[in-house]
Design an enzyme around this catalytic site. Structure first.
Site: not given
Ligand code: NAD
Ligand code: MG
Length: 338
Positions: A186, A190, A126, A247
């Site tokens: 997979d 993607e 991986k 923040s």
């Protein structure tokens, strides 16, 4: 998950690594350093031939490398594998030998129908090849997934473990999967998130700001450049880590606006993308596109290259000299994702 050490299984074996690119080179070097017998199979005259020889490997044409090998690792680009299988592997691989993939696409979508007298296994680290190598050199490894598609010898699982250990994966973590799960997840990752989802999100954000009259230079920094900071935090410690670093204003905006952009309808469309992967529609279209000489692929690619975010990005990146140093180039280390 398993970390069984079964290197004895391949101790006397000859391993043919076909392809000497991102994964091929890293696997070949690690296997050799683990004391295993490796031959590299690449095309004579190609750039990989000289590189593998210079790095001390015995190098042969793919068909010759396969002859006599007990395990054949197919580490060329996925789209050239069916022809490589038909021409160089099928006529030469020994009965009882193992055929190993790092991605299940061709077997799962039946572009390669392996001979019935061989083992068919998968080991996929991986991580990119460069990391597979550098982690191994540091005495560690990259977590790897493994699978068995066909077990003729009765030792297919032990061979997958031995190979995964040989490339260093066993030092980290081995996770069992199957060809279907590896291939479908997979492709989905993607398409929906990593490549397709992220680039479309950036382009849409950029267009929204520019169409509202803001300067493209400012938009570039806000929606593309700074994405790296966020992704690095995800990588180090998940969304938790990002929330620690941004923040309160950014957090509140995240909570109320994120779900307005990626909402239930987006998720429904993600399910549509997954369905096309699962039922073979994506594979059928992609193989037809590839065989037709990539007409639409080239058009889509050109549109991405011509997008205004690329035009302004090129100009801005030229004024960020630190991006030109190798240390700052993740693409060099990654080589390729997918
Ligand atoms: P790559 O493009 O980096 O390397 C391919 C190599 O194959 C080339 O260097 C060359 O030596 C050889 N080659 C190219 N065309 C050939 C041909 N027609 N005949 C014979 N040899 C040829 O490929 P990669 O990224 O290492 O991918 C190899 C496999 O590993 C693929 O199945 C891929 O899906 C899988 N994988 C890649 C990654 C990654 O991060 N790159 C991660 C996991 C799995
Ligand atoms: Mg896109």
């Amino acid at each position: 998950m398993s970390t069984t050490s079964t290197n004895d299984t391949l101790a006397k074996a000859r391993i043919a690594v076909l392809g000497y690119g991102s994964q091929g080179r890293a696997h070949a070097l690690n296997l050799r350093d683990s004391g295993l017998d490796v031959v590299v199979g690449v095309r004579k005259g190609g750039p990989s031939w000289d590189k593998a020889r210079a790095e001390g490997f015995s190098v042969a044409e793919p068909g010759d490398a396969v002859k006599g090998a007990d395990l054949v690792a197919v580490l060329t680009p996925d789209m050239v594998q069916p022809k490589l299988y038909t021409e160089s592997i099928e006529p030469n691989i020994k009965p009882g030998a193992a055929l190993l993939f790092a991605h299940g696409f061709n077997v799962h979508f039946k572009q390669i129908e392996p001979r019935k007298d061989i083992d068919v296994i998968l080991v996929a680290p991986k991580g990119p090849g460069a990391l597979v190598r550098t982690e191994y050199e540091r005495g560690r490894g990259v977590p790897s997934i493994w699978a068995v598609h066909q077990d003729v010898s009765g030792h297919a699982e032990a061979k997958a473990h031995a190979y995964a250990n040989g490339i260093g994966g066993g030092r980290a973590m081995l996770i069992k999967t199957d060809f279907k799960e590896e291939t479908e997840t997979d492709l989905f990752g993607e398409q929906a998130v990593l490549c397709g989802g992220a680039s479309s999100l950036v382009q849409a954000g950029f267009e929204t700001l520019v169409e509202a009259g803001y300067q493209p230079e400012i938009a570039y920094y806000e929606v593309l450049h700074e994405l790296k900071l966020i992704v690095d935090l995800f990588y180090e410690g998940g969304i938790t880590r990002m929330l620690e670093f941004i923040s309160e204003t950014a957090q509140y905006g995240d909570y109320v606006s994120g779900p307005r952009v990626v909402d239930a309808a987006t998720k429904e469309r993600m399910k549509g993308v997954l369905k096309d992967i699962q039922d073979g529609t994506f594979a059928k279209n992609w193989i037809a596109e590839y065989n037709a000489g990539l007409p639409n692929y080239k058009k889509f690619k050109q549109a991405d290259l011509d997008h205004p975010v690329e035009v302004v990005g090129k100009k801005l990146r030229a004024r960020m000299p630190w991006l030109q140093s190798d240390a700052a180039k993740p693409a060099e280390a990654l080589k390729k994702v997918g």
